[in-house]
Design an enzyme around this catalytic site. Structure first.
Site, PDB file in Angstrom:
ATOM      1  N   ASP A  36       0.868  -1.191   0.000  1.00  0.00           N
ATOM      2  CA  ASP A  36       0.000   0.000   0.000  1.00  0.00           C
ATOM      3  C   ASP A  36       0.899   1.232   0.000  1.00  0.00           C
ATOM      4  OD1 ASP A  36      -3.275   0.154   1.006  1.00  0.00           O
ATOM      5  OD2 ASP A  36      -2.150   2.034   0.924  1.00  0.00           O
ATOM      6  N   ASP A  62       3.310   2.047  -4.816  1.00  0.00           N
ATOM      7  CA  ASP A  62       2.368   2.908  -5.530  1.00  0.00           C
ATOM      8  C   ASP A  62       2.041   2.156  -6.816  1.00  0.00           C
ATOM      9  OD1 ASP A  62       1.091   4.704  -7.187  1.00  0.00           O
ATOM     10  OD2 ASP A  62       2.385   6.390  -6.664  1.00  0.00           O
ATOM     11  N   VAL A  63       0.802   1.762  -6.993  1.00  0.00           N
ATOM     12  CA  VAL A  63       0.463   0.896  -8.138  1.00  0.00           C
ATOM     13  C   VAL A  63       0.679   1.580  -9.484  1.00  0.00           C
ATOM     14  CG1 VAL A  63      -1.140  -0.596  -6.880  1.00  0.00           C
ATOM     15  CG2 VAL A  63      -2.022   1.463  -8.040  1.00  0.00           C
ATOM     16  N   TYR A 154     -14.633   6.798 -13.130  1.00  0.00           N
ATOM     17  CA  TYR A 154     -14.618   5.589 -12.284  1.00  0.00           C
ATOM     18  C   TYR A 154     -15.284   4.438 -13.030  1.00  0.00           C
ATOM     19  CZ  TYR A 154     -15.004   2.700  -8.022  1.00  0.00           C
ATOM     20  OH  TYR A 154     -14.897   1.689  -7.082  1.00  0.00           O
ATOM     21  N   LYS A 158     -13.254   1.101 -14.158  1.00  0.00           N
ATOM     22  CA  LYS A 158     -13.678  -0.214 -13.671  1.00  0.00           C
ATOM     23  C   LYS A 158     -14.142  -1.099 -14.841  1.00  0.00           C
ATOM     24  CE  LYS A 158     -12.748   0.209  -9.288  1.00  0.00           C
ATOM     25  NZ  LYS A 158     -11.652  -0.591  -8.703  1.00  0.00           N
TER      26      LYS A 158
HETATM   27  P1  NAD Z   1     -10.109   1.745   0.863  1.00  0.00           P
HETATM   28  O1  NAD Z   1     -10.004   3.190   0.574  1.00  0.00           O
HETATM   29  O2  NAD Z   1     -10.445   1.305   2.258  1.00  0.00           O
HETATM   30  O3  NAD Z   1      -8.787   0.973   0.416  1.00  0.00           O
HETATM   31  C1  NAD Z   1      -8.108   1.276  -0.773  1.00  0.00           C
HETATM   32  C2  NAD Z   1      -6.612   1.194  -0.494  1.00  0.00           C
HETATM   33  O4  NAD Z   1      -5.913   1.469  -1.731  1.00  0.00           O
HETATM   34  C3  NAD Z   1      -6.139   2.239   0.539  1.00  0.00           C
HETATM   35  O5  NAD Z   1      -5.421   1.594   1.574  1.00  0.00           O
HETATM   36  C4  NAD Z   1      -5.277   3.178  -0.289  1.00  0.00           C
HETATM   37  O6  NAD Z   1      -4.175   3.711   0.456  1.00  0.00           O
HETATM   38  C5  NAD Z   1      -4.798   2.254  -1.407  1.00  0.00           C
HETATM   39  N1  NAD Z   1      -4.336   3.021  -2.571  1.00  0.00           N
HETATM   40  C6  NAD Z   1      -4.936   4.070  -3.179  1.00  0.00           C
HETATM   41  N2  NAD Z   1      -4.179   4.532  -4.188  1.00  0.00           N
HETATM   42  C7  NAD Z   1      -3.072   3.730  -4.248  1.00  0.00           C
HETATM   43  C8  NAD Z   1      -1.931   3.685  -5.081  1.00  0.00           C
HETATM   44  N3  NAD Z   1      -1.732   4.576  -6.069  1.00  0.00           N
HETATM   45  N4  NAD Z   1      -1.012   2.722  -4.848  1.00  0.00           N
HETATM   46  C9  NAD Z   1      -1.194   1.816  -3.856  1.00  0.00           C
HETATM   47  N5  NAD Z   1      -2.246   1.819  -3.017  1.00  0.00           N
HETATM   48  C10 NAD Z   1      -3.173   2.779  -3.214  1.00  0.00           C
HETATM   49  O7  NAD Z   1     -11.205   1.179  -0.156  1.00  0.00           O
HETATM   50  P2  NAD Z   1     -11.905  -0.266  -0.357  1.00  0.00           P
HETATM   51  O8  NAD Z   1     -13.355  -0.031  -0.233  1.00  0.00           O
HETATM   52  O9  NAD Z   1     -11.260  -1.316   0.476  1.00  0.00           O
HETATM   53  O10 NAD Z   1     -11.590  -0.472  -1.921  1.00  0.00           O
HETATM   54  C11 NAD Z   1     -10.831  -1.550  -2.435  1.00  0.00           C
HETATM   55  C12 NAD Z   1     -11.165  -1.741  -3.918  1.00  0.00           C
HETATM   56  O11 NAD Z   1     -12.559  -2.046  -4.063  1.00  0.00           O
HETATM   57  C13 NAD Z   1     -10.928  -0.499  -4.794  1.00  0.00           C
HETATM   58  O12 NAD Z   1     -10.398  -0.915  -6.037  1.00  0.00           O
HETATM   59  C14 NAD Z   1     -12.323   0.070  -4.986  1.00  0.00           C
HETATM   60  O13 NAD Z   1     -12.447   0.834  -6.170  1.00  0.00           O
HETATM   61  C15 NAD Z   1     -13.153  -1.190  -5.030  1.00  0.00           C
HETATM   62  N6  NAD Z   1     -14.572  -1.013  -4.703  1.00  0.00           N
HETATM   63  C16 NAD Z   1     -14.958  -0.385  -3.556  1.00  0.00           C
HETATM   64  C17 NAD Z   1     -16.316  -0.255  -3.261  1.00  0.00           C
HETATM   65  C18 NAD Z   1     -16.804   0.431  -2.000  1.00  0.00           C
HETATM   66  O14 NAD Z   1     -18.009   0.751  -1.934  1.00  0.00           O
HETATM   67  N7  NAD Z   1     -15.981   0.653  -0.979  1.00  0.00           N
HETATM   68  C19 NAD Z   1     -17.257  -0.760  -4.159  1.00  0.00           C
HETATM   69  C20 NAD Z   1     -16.836  -1.383  -5.315  1.00  0.00           C
HETATM   70  C21 NAD Z   1     -15.482  -1.512  -5.575  1.00  0.00           C
END
Ligand code: NAD
Length: 249
Positions: A36, A62-63, A154, A158
């Site tokens: 992360d 950083d992805v 977004y 996705k």
């Molecule tokens: P979250 O914000 O709790 O976790 C996301 C993590 O990604 C964070 O720890 C952040 O620091 C990390 N991150 C962001 N940019 C980054 C980068 N450039 N390099 C490395 N790490 C990075 O969110 P979550 O809800 O656990 O989301 C996880 C995945 O699920 C994401 O891809 C999100 O788009 C997807 N998603 C989330 C939801 C929702 O409602 N929460 C719904 C559908 C899909």
């Protein structure tokens, strides 16, 4: 244990669904590389896994950085000598109030779409060499339908993850590399959520879900677990919604 003798990299594993995935994978016997941008939170997940008797290490990633990806793969191989699973989970929310904001489009494409491609690009040669590997790309219900509260960047990013998953599945199946996508529905807000963290907006969103509630992070992690494991050995290129019936309605 369902991931005994496996090594897994999980991105965005300091938080939410990524952290849950890392914990559950470790409990199922995987050695987990927790990655992360957030170091303290990522190290806390590693400590928690170690405290529960599991094996994990943290690496900052950083992805969007090719150099970071190269270093994560090199360090994983140096530490564990193998790499079986990648969960491309890191992402940022698209619930930006300005629906025509250009920076949001660029950030979405760079982090949520290109970040997933760079992850696949980094691990696939190692997996090809081993003749095995499972990649789980986290997309969203937003990869299927447009939504009021989400920037079109977004949805587009996705959607890109959903279809790039199928390209990779087709192109690398003969090498033993499986690639599938998971599509969470309405889950707890992301760290970067704006509009979708608002309780009134959430109430409206939840009203559209047949199950009548938001998802729990471990409900996505268990879908990731199945696809990552050898239980899914003949499954590649599929999309698994974890959405309480949202896409079925
Ligand atoms: P979250 O914000 O709790 O976790 C996301 C993590 O990604 C964070 O720890 C952040 O620091 C990390 N991150 C962001 N940019 C980054 C980068 N450039 N390099 C490395 N790490 C990075 O969110 P979550 O809800 O656990 O989301 C996880 C995945 O699920 C994401 O891809 C999100 O788009 C997807 N998603 C989330 C939801 C929702 O409602 N929460 C719904 C559908 C899909």
């Amino acid at each position: 244990m369902r991931l005994k003798d496996k090594v897994a990299i999980v991105t965005g594993a300091a938080s939410g669904m990524g952290a849950s995935t890392a914990r559950i994978f470790a409990a199922e016997g995987a050695r987990v590389v927790v990655t992360d941008l957030l170091e303290d939170e990522g190290r806390a997940v590693v400590d928690e896994i170690a405290g529960a008797g599991g094996e994990a290490r943290f690496q900052k990633l950083d992805v969007t950085s090719e150099a970071d990806w190269d270093s994560v793969v090199a360090e994983t191989m140096a530490a564990y000598g193998q790499l079986d699973i990648l969960v491309n989970n890191a992402g940022v929310s698209g619930s930006h109030p300005d629906k025509l904001n250009i920076e949001t489009w660029d950030a979405q494409m760079n982090i949520n779409a290109k970040g997933v491609f760079l992850g696949m690009r980094a691990v696939i040669p190692t997996m090809q060499k081993a003749g095995r590997g499972s990649i789980v790309n986290i997309s969203s219900i937003s990869g299927f339908v447009g939504q009021d509260f989400v920037h079109m960047g977004y949805n587009a990013a996705k959607g890109a993850v959903r279809l790039a998953t199928k390209s990779a599945a087709v192109q690398f199946a003969a090498d033993g590399v499986r690639v599938n996508s998971v599509h969470p529905g309405i889950m707890p807000p992301m760290r970067s959520s704006m509009l979708t963290a608002d309780p009134e907006v959430r109430r409206k969103m939840i009203a559209t879900i047949p199950a009548g509630r938001e998802g729990r992070v471990e409900e996505v992690a268990y879908a990731n677990l199945f696809l990552a494991s050898d239980e899914a050995s003949y499954i590649t290129g599929i999309e698994v919604p974890v959405d309480g019936g949202f896409l079925a309605a």
